[in-house]
Design a protein around this motif. Structure first.
Motif: not given
Length: 330
Positions: A69-72, A90-93, A143-146, A154-157
């Motif tokens: 659940n974290l962006v890779r 991430m295709p669904n942005k 906006s920081n969840v992809l 996926k949590i990002s940033d």
């Protein structure tokens, strides 16, 4: 390390057609590698001193973290004048692009929203308690969840993230970073942050996912109430079901909805010590046997808004490195 020429080829030299959006870090582009693999490339603005600090921080933090659940992070590029971060595409942005769009939000039925909430919670639990490091994200928001191709979050940033060492549980800073509407009041007003700051942000996000409405700017629509205060008002009047996003009418399970609202309110309480830990939140989300404590009134929510029809990217400015927008009187 990714060679610059490979990244330029993948993104067609950062063409406008490949641009996915603009974050606090800088523009993000879609790329396709020679083997057909899709990537997302964050490009640091050449004039950004703040971005350089965040770049180093993000590489340092996320390269040491691995969770579904974290962006890779696939790699980075530091050739010439370019500073680039390369991620899985991430295709669904991002979650906000679906959740707050009246036509696209129908893709997020009740089951999908529960899965997203639980995935974000597990990602935060890993950051706070289960990884080798103790990480405070400090800018958790929609906006920081992809979302990947199966709508897994996926949590990002991680440019704003802070690493806690040893038994450290809290800290103070004069450099407040994050986004109004998601920031815990003790952090926004006093620079005091801890894992409970992320818990507050998670609670805001949970209530946004249930309602389909942003906390930021909400008070313009509801007679001066923030989303948190509005939820509390409905809860006290035993009308909490009215918070539900109308597109969920057919798929929602009312008992689950009330439980998730209850958990959201526990996460946004005024006193940080009253908010649950992430491990407790994860257990509460998946268990039907735990008796939840009564929530107290939510903390005052600091928010900003934009004019109708104006995107946040048009008005965002940075003051003390906190994302804000133009302010209009109630």
């Amino acid at each position: 390390m990714f060679p610059l020429d490979l990244t330029l080829e993948a993104t067609q030299h950062f063409s406008d057609e490949n641009k996915l959006g603009e974050g606090g870090f800088g523009p993000v582009y879609k790329g396709i590698l020679g083997d057909g693999r899709e990537i997302a490339v964050k490009r640091l603005p050449k004039t950004s001193g703040q971005g350089l600090r965040e770049f180093k921080n993000e590489v340092t933090v996320i390269a040491r973290l691995q969770h579904k659940n974290l962006v890779r992070l696939l790699g980075c590029c530091l050739e010439g004048n370019e500073l680039l971060l390369i991620y899985d595409f991430m295709p669904n942005k991002s979650l906000d692009l679906l959740l707050f769009d009246s036509t696209k939000s129908v893709q997020l039925n009740w089951k999908t929203r529960l899965s997203i909430i639980n995935g974000i919670a597990r990602g935060l639990l890993y950051l706070h308690e289960d990884s080798r490091l103790k990480i405070i994200h400090r800018d958790l928001k929609a906006s920081n969840v992809l979302l990947d191709h199966e709508m897994n979050p996926k949590i990002s940033d991680f440019g704003m993230a802070r690493i806690f060492s040893g038994n450290q549980n809290e800290a103070n800073t004069n450099r407040v970073v994050g986004t109004y509407g998601y920031m815990a009041p003790e952090y926004a007003m006093e620079g005091f942050f801890s894992v409970k700051s992320d818990i507050f942000s998670f609670g805001v996000q949970l209530l946004e996912i249930i309602s389909g409405r942003k906390n930021s700017g909400f008070y313009l629509l509801e007679h001066g109430l923030s989303l948190l205060n509005y939820t509390w008002k409905l809860w006290c009047e035993e009308k909490a079901l009215e918070l539900m996003d109308p597109v969920l009418v057919q798929s929602c399970v009312q008992v689950e909805l009330l439980k998730y609202i209850h958990i959201g309110l526990l996460c946004v309480q005024q006193d940080p010590t009253d908010r649950p830990t992430m491990s407790s939140v994860v257990v509460m989300l998946v268990s039907d046997d735990i008796k939840l404590s009564e929530p107290t009134e939510p903390a005052f929510s600091i928010g900003r808004t934009t004019r109708p029809g104006q995107s946040s990217s048009d008005v965002k400015v940075c003051s003390n490195e906190v994302t804000i927008s133009n302010v209009y009187p109630r």
